[in-house]
Design a protein around this motif. Structure first.
Motif, PDB file in Angstrom:
ATOM      1  N   TYR A 372      12.486  30.006  38.978  1.00 28.37           N
ATOM      2  CA  TYR A 372      11.335  29.258  38.456  1.00 28.37           C
ATOM      3  C   TYR A 372      11.698  28.531  37.160  1.00 28.37           C
ATOM      4  N   PHE A 373      12.336  29.219  36.242  1.00 23.79           N
ATOM      5  CA  PHE A 373      12.662  28.598  34.966  1.00 23.79           C
ATOM      6  C   PHE A 373      13.813  27.594  35.080  1.00 23.79           C
ATOM      7  N   ARG A 374      14.588  27.724  36.149  1.00 22.27           N
ATOM      8  CA  ARG A 374      15.658  26.762  36.375  1.00 22.27           C
ATOM      9  C   ARG A 374      15.112  25.453  36.927  1.00 22.27           C
ATOM     10  N   PHE A 375      14.046  25.540  37.710  1.00 20.82           N
ATOM     11  CA  PHE A 375      13.473  24.344  38.336  1.00 20.82           C
ATOM     12  C   PHE A 375      12.079  24.068  37.781  1.00 20.82           C
ATOM     13  N   ARG A 376      11.993  23.899  36.479  1.00 24.91           N
ATOM     14  CA  ARG A 376      10.698  23.680  35.839  1.00 24.91           C
ATOM     15  C   ARG A 376      10.101  22.316  36.164  1.00 24.91           C
ATOM     16  N   GLN A 377      10.909  21.423  36.757  1.00 27.24           N
ATOM     17  CA  GLN A 377      10.372  20.101  37.090  1.00 27.24           C
ATOM     18  C   GLN A 377       9.351  20.192  38.219  1.00 27.24           C
ATOM     19  N   TYR A 378       9.365  21.301  38.959  1.00 29.07           N
ATOM     20  CA  TYR A 378       8.358  21.508  39.995  1.00 29.07           C
ATOM     21  C   TYR A 378       7.124  22.155  39.375  1.00 29.07           C
ATOM     22  N   HIS A 379       5.958  21.793  39.896  1.00 30.43           N
ATOM     23  CA  HIS A 379       4.712  22.329  39.347  1.00 30.43           C
ATOM     24  C   HIS A 379       4.168  23.401  40.312  1.00 30.43           C
ATOM     25  N   HIS A 380       4.819  24.544  40.308  1.00 34.09           N
ATOM     26  CA  HIS A 380       4.406  25.624  41.203  1.00 34.09           C
ATOM     27  C   HIS A 380       3.318  26.440  40.503  1.00 34.09           C
ATOM     28  N   VAL A 381       2.085  25.938  40.555  1.00 30.85           N
ATOM     29  CA  VAL A 381       0.988  26.596  39.842  1.00 30.85           C
ATOM     30  C   VAL A 381       0.634  27.957  40.440  1.00 30.85           C
ATOM     31  N   TYR A 382       1.149  28.232  41.637  1.00 25.01           N
ATOM     32  CA  TYR A 382       0.868  29.517  42.269  1.00 25.01           C
ATOM     33  C   TYR A 382       1.972  30.544  42.013  1.00 25.01           C
ATOM     34  N   PHE A 383       3.031  30.153  41.337  1.00 28.37           N
ATOM     35  CA  PHE A 383       4.187  31.042  41.202  1.00 28.37           C
ATOM     36  C   PHE A 383       3.794  32.388  40.589  1.00 28.37           C
ATOM     37  N   PHE A 384       3.244  32.361  39.397  1.00 22.42           N
ATOM     38  CA  PHE A 384       2.917  33.622  38.737  1.00 22.42           C
ATOM     39  C   PHE A 384       1.750  34.363  39.399  1.00 22.42           C
ATOM     40  N   PRO A 385       0.700  33.665  39.888  1.00 19.97           N
ATOM     41  CA  PRO A 385      -0.327  34.394  40.649  1.00 19.97           C
ATOM     42  C   PRO A 385       0.235  35.119  41.867  1.00 19.97           C
ATOM     43  N   PHE A 386       1.131  34.468  42.618  1.00 15.09           N
ATOM     44  CA  PHE A 386       1.708  35.116  43.796  1.00 15.09           C
ATOM     45  C   PHE A 386       2.629  36.275  43.403  1.00 15.09           C
ATOM     46  N   LEU A 387       3.416  36.068  42.342  1.00 18.40           N
ATOM     47  CA  LEU A 387       4.317  37.135  41.901  1.00 18.40           C
ATOM     48  C   LEU A 387       3.514  38.327  41.384  1.00 18.40           C
ATOM     49  N   ILE A 388       2.412  38.054  40.701  1.00 17.19           N
ATOM     50  CA  ILE A 388       1.531  39.130  40.235  1.00 17.19           C
ATOM     51  C   ILE A 388       0.924  39.867  41.418  1.00 17.19           C
ATOM     52  N   PHE A 389       0.496  39.119  42.428  1.00 17.55           N
ATOM     53  CA  PHE A 389      -0.072  39.756  43.623  1.00 17.55           C
ATOM     54  C   PHE A 389       0.936  40.710  44.252  1.00 17.55           C
ATOM     55  N   TRP A 390       2.171  40.239  44.406  1.00 16.24           N
ATOM     56  CA  TRP A 390       3.216  41.099  44.974  1.00 16.24           C
ATOM     57  C   TRP A 390       3.455  42.326  44.091  1.00 16.24           C
ATOM     58  N   GLY A 391       3.672  42.103  42.792  1.00 19.77           N
ATOM     59  CA  GLY A 391       4.037  43.191  41.901  1.00 19.77           C
ATOM     60  C   GLY A 391       2.963  44.246  41.771  1.00 19.77           C
ATOM     61  N   LEU A 392       1.702  43.825  41.614  1.00 22.63           N
ATOM     62  CA  LEU A 392       0.626  44.796  41.451  1.00 22.63           C
ATOM     63  C   LEU A 392       0.291  45.492  42.769  1.00 22.63           C
ATOM     64  N   THR A 393       0.314  44.731  43.867  1.00 21.06           N
ATOM     65  CA  THR A 393      -0.043  45.330  45.160  1.00 21.06           C
ATOM     66  C   THR A 393       0.943  46.400  45.586  1.00 21.06           C
ATOM     67  N   ILE A 394       2.244  46.148  45.442  1.00 23.72           N
ATOM     68  CA  ILE A 394       3.221  47.162  45.888  1.00 23.72           C
ATOM     69  C   ILE A 394       3.225  48.374  44.971  1.00 23.72           C
ATOM     70  N   ASN A 395       2.568  48.289  43.826  1.00 21.17           N
ATOM     71  CA  ASN A 395       2.499  49.435  42.936  1.00 21.17           C
ATOM     72  C   ASN A 395       1.356  50.386  43.278  1.00 21.17           C
ATOM     73  N   HIS A 396       0.392  49.928  44.073  1.00 24.76           N
ATOM     74  CA  HIS A 396      -0.688  50.848  44.462  1.00 24.76           C
ATOM     75  C   HIS A 396      -0.867  50.938  45.977  1.00 24.76           C
ATOM     76  N   ALA A 397      -0.276  50.002  46.729  1.00 25.91           N
ATOM     77  CA  ALA A 397      -0.410  50.026  48.188  1.00 25.91           C
ATOM     78  C   ALA A 397       0.929  49.905  48.887  1.00 25.91           C
ATOM     79  N   ALA A 398       2.027  50.035  48.124  1.00 28.35           N
ATOM     80  CA  ALA A 398       3.388  49.917  48.673  1.00 28.35           C
ATOM     81  C   ALA A 398       3.483  48.645  49.531  1.00 28.35           C
ATOM     82  N   THR A 399       4.091  48.755  50.702  1.00 28.45           N
ATOM     83  CA  THR A 399       4.191  47.594  51.604  1.00 28.45           C
ATOM     84  C   THR A 399       3.467  47.900  52.909  1.00 28.45           C
ATOM     85  N   ARG A 400       2.277  48.523  52.775  1.00 29.58           N
ATOM     86  CA  ARG A 400       1.496  48.888  53.956  1.00 29.58           C
ATOM     87  C   ARG A 400       1.138  47.660  54.789  1.00 29.58           C
ATOM     88  N   ILE A 401       0.790  46.568  54.109  1.00 30.15           N
ATOM     89  CA  ILE A 401       0.446  45.333  54.815  1.00 30.15           C
ATOM     90  C   ILE A 401       1.480  44.263  54.486  1.00 30.15           C
TER      91      ILE A 401
END
Length: 432
Positions: A372-401
Motif C-alpha cells: 500500500y505505501f509503495r503504491f500510494r498513487q492508487y486511491h484504495h480508500v477501502y484498503f484499511f477498512p478491509f484490512l481492519i475487517f480481516w484483522g479484527l474478525t480473525i481475532n474473534h471468529a478465526a476463519t470460520r467464514i
C-alpha cells in the motif's frame, strides 16, 4: 428450504462457471463471484443444517483456480506461495503423529481451508488494476445474499420479545438460529456495504435513501445478536473509510462531507437507542460487559481469553513447528476445555504451526501494508477498512467464514480513480 439452497448453490456454481469461462475473466467475473459467495456461504449454512459446511471456501478456491487459466499470477505475489510452503511442516506433523487416531483430513481442512482460500484469493487479486467504480459494482453484488440473510433472520425471530431477550449472552434467536458471532460479522459487513453504496450513489435519491434505511436495519439486527465483534468491526470500518475519503476531498467537498458524517452519527445513535428500547436495556449491559442483573462479568471476551492462553502455552511448549493443525482443539481437553476450537486465528497459528506460524502471520500483516505505501498513487480508500475487517474478525471468529479472507485479498488490488470520477468525486457527497 434446505433442499432449495443446495439446488440454488449448484445452479450458482454452474452459471458462474459458464459466465467466467465465456468472458475469460476479462471483467472481474471471478472477483464478482467471490464476493457473491461471501453472503451466499452464510445463507447456505443457515438452511443446510451443517451439510457441506465449507462449500463457500471451496467455491472461492474453485473460481480463482478457474480464472488462472485466463490471467497470469503476478510474480510479486511470491510471499503467498511461501505461506503455502510454511504450512507443510505442520501438516506433515499432524499426519505422522495422529494418522491412526483421528480423521486427519477433516482436522487439517477444518483449520486450514480458511487460510488456503485467503492465499488463493490473494494470488488472484495481487496488483490487479481495477477502477473504484468497478470495485463498487462488485461489492454491490454481495448485497443480494445479504438481503436474503437479513430477511431470514427477521422472519425466523420469535415475535415475543420477552422470550427472545432474557440475558446478555449471544442470542441465537435473533440470529435466525445461526451462530451469533458469525451472523454479527456478516450483518456488520452488510451495514458497511450499504453505507458505501449510499455514499457513492447519492445522486440517485430513492436508491440512496433505501441504502440508508438498510444501514439502519443491518446495524439494529447486528446489535441485537448480542455479539459485539461484528458490530465494533463494522463501526471501525466506517470510521476509517470516512477518514480516508475526507483526506482526498478538497475544502469545499469536506464541508459537505461533514454533513454526511453528521447524518451517519445520528443514524448510529438512533440504531443504538432503538436496540436499547427493544431489548429492555439489555444491549447496554451487554456492551458494558454486565449480565442481565447488572453484575460485571469475569470475562470480557466471553471466555476466549482461556482459549488464547492455552494456544500461547502450546506455542511455548512447541516453539518450532507447533502441535500441528487441528491438534490444538484435542489438547485443550487436557486443559479443561474439551471440544473447544480456537476463536483467534493469530494464536491458533502460533499454537499449531509454532515459529512458522509467526512468520505466516507477519507476512499476512506486512505484505499488504508495504504494498500500500509503495503504491500510494492508487486511491484504495477501502484498503484499511478491509484490512481492519480481516484483522479484527480473525481475532474473534478465526476463519470460520470466508468473508475475512476475501476482503483481505481485496486489499491487494490496485484501485484507481479515472479522471472523470475524480471530477465527479465532489458531487458524490450527498447535498444537505
Amino acid at each position: 428450504m434446505g433442499s432449495f439452497v443446495f439446488i440454488y448453490f449448484a445452479v450458482f456454481l454452474g452459471v458462474g462457471t459458464y459466465w467466467l469461462i465465456k468472458n475469460n475473466d476479462r471483467d472481474f467475473q471471478a472477483l464478482t463471484l467471490m464476493l457473491y459467495v461471501v453472503g451466499l456461504e452464510v445463507l447456505f449454512r443457515m438452511r443446510s443444517d451443517g451439510a457441506l459446511y465449507d462449500l463457500g471456501k471451496y467455491s472461492v478456491i474453485y473460481f480463482c483456480v478457474l480464472s488462472f487459466g485466463f490471467i497470469r499470477i503476478n510474480l510479486k505475489a511470491w510471499p503467498y506461495f511461501l505461506i503455502l510452503l510454511l504450512f507443510i511442516p505442520g501438516i506433515v506433523l499432524t499426519v505422522n503423529t495422529f494418522f491412526f487416531e483421528i480423521d486427519v483430513r477433516k482436522k487439517i481442512m477444518f483449520n486450514l481451508l480458511g487460510p488456503f482460500s485467503l492465499v488463493v484469493a490473494s494470488l488472484y487479486a495481487y496488483n490487479k488494476p481495477i477502477s473504484l467504480s468497478k470495485l463498487n459494482e462488485c461489492l454491490f453484488v454481495a448485497s443480494g445474499p445479504l438481503i436474503s440473510i437479513l430477511s431470514l433472520i427477521i422472519v425466523f425471530t420469535p415475535s415475543n420479545s420477552a422470550e427472545v431477550f432474557e440475558s446478555t449472552k449471544s442470542n441465537f434467536a435473533t440470529s435466525g438460529g445461526f451462530g451469533p458471532n458469525q451472523m454479527s460479522v456478516i450483518l456488520g459487513l452488510g451495514m458497511f456495504i450499504f453505507f458505501i453504496q449510499f455514499f457513492f450513489n447519492s445522486k440517485e435519491k430513492i436508491f440512496s435513501y433505501l441504502c440508508l434505511f438498510l444501514v439502519f436495519v443491518f446495524a439494529y439486527r447486528g446489535l441485537i445478536t448480542f455479539s459485539r465483534g461484528g458490530m465494533l468491526t463494522a463501526l471501525a470500518m466506517v470510521l476509517v473509510f470516512c477518514y480516508m475519503v475526507f483526506k482526498l476531498l478538497n475544502s469545499q467537498a469536506r464541508s459537505k462531507f461533514l454533513g454526511v458524517f453528521s447524518l451517519l452519527v445520528v443514524l448510529a445513535i438512533g440504531a443504538w437507542f432503538y436496540s436499547s428500547y427493544q431489548t429492555g436495556g439489555l444491549i447496554d449491559k451487554r456492551y458494558n460487559n454486565q449480565d442481565a442483573a447488572g453484575r460485571m462479568k469475569e470475562s470480557r471476551m466471553s471466555g476466549r481469553e482461556d482459549i488464547m492462553e492455552t494456544d500461547l502455552k502450546f506455542f511455548e511448549e512447541n516453539p518450532v513447528f507447533g502441535v500441528g493443525p487441528g491438534i490444538g482443539g484435542m489438547l485443550r481437553g487436557e486443559e479443561g476445555l474439551t471440544g473447544v476450537q480456537a476463536h483467534s486465528e493469530p494464536t491458533r497459528l502460533l499454537a499449531e504451526h509454532g515459529s512458522l506460524g509467526l512468520v505466516i502471520l507477519l507476512l499476512l500483516v506486512f505484505v499488504p501494508i508495504l504494498k500500500y505505501f509503495r503504491f500510494r498513487q492508487y486511491h484504495h480508500v477501502y484498503f484499511f477498512p478491509f484490512l481492519i475487517f480481516w484483522g479484527l474478525t480473525i481475532n474473534h471468529a478465526a476463519t470460520r467464514i470466508v468473508a475475512p479472507g476475501v476482503l483481505y485479498a481485496l486489499c491487494l488490488l490496485n484501485v484507481y480513480i479515472p479522471n472523470k470520477e475524480e471530477d465527479e468525486e465532489e458531487d458524490s457527497v450527498p447535498r444537505q
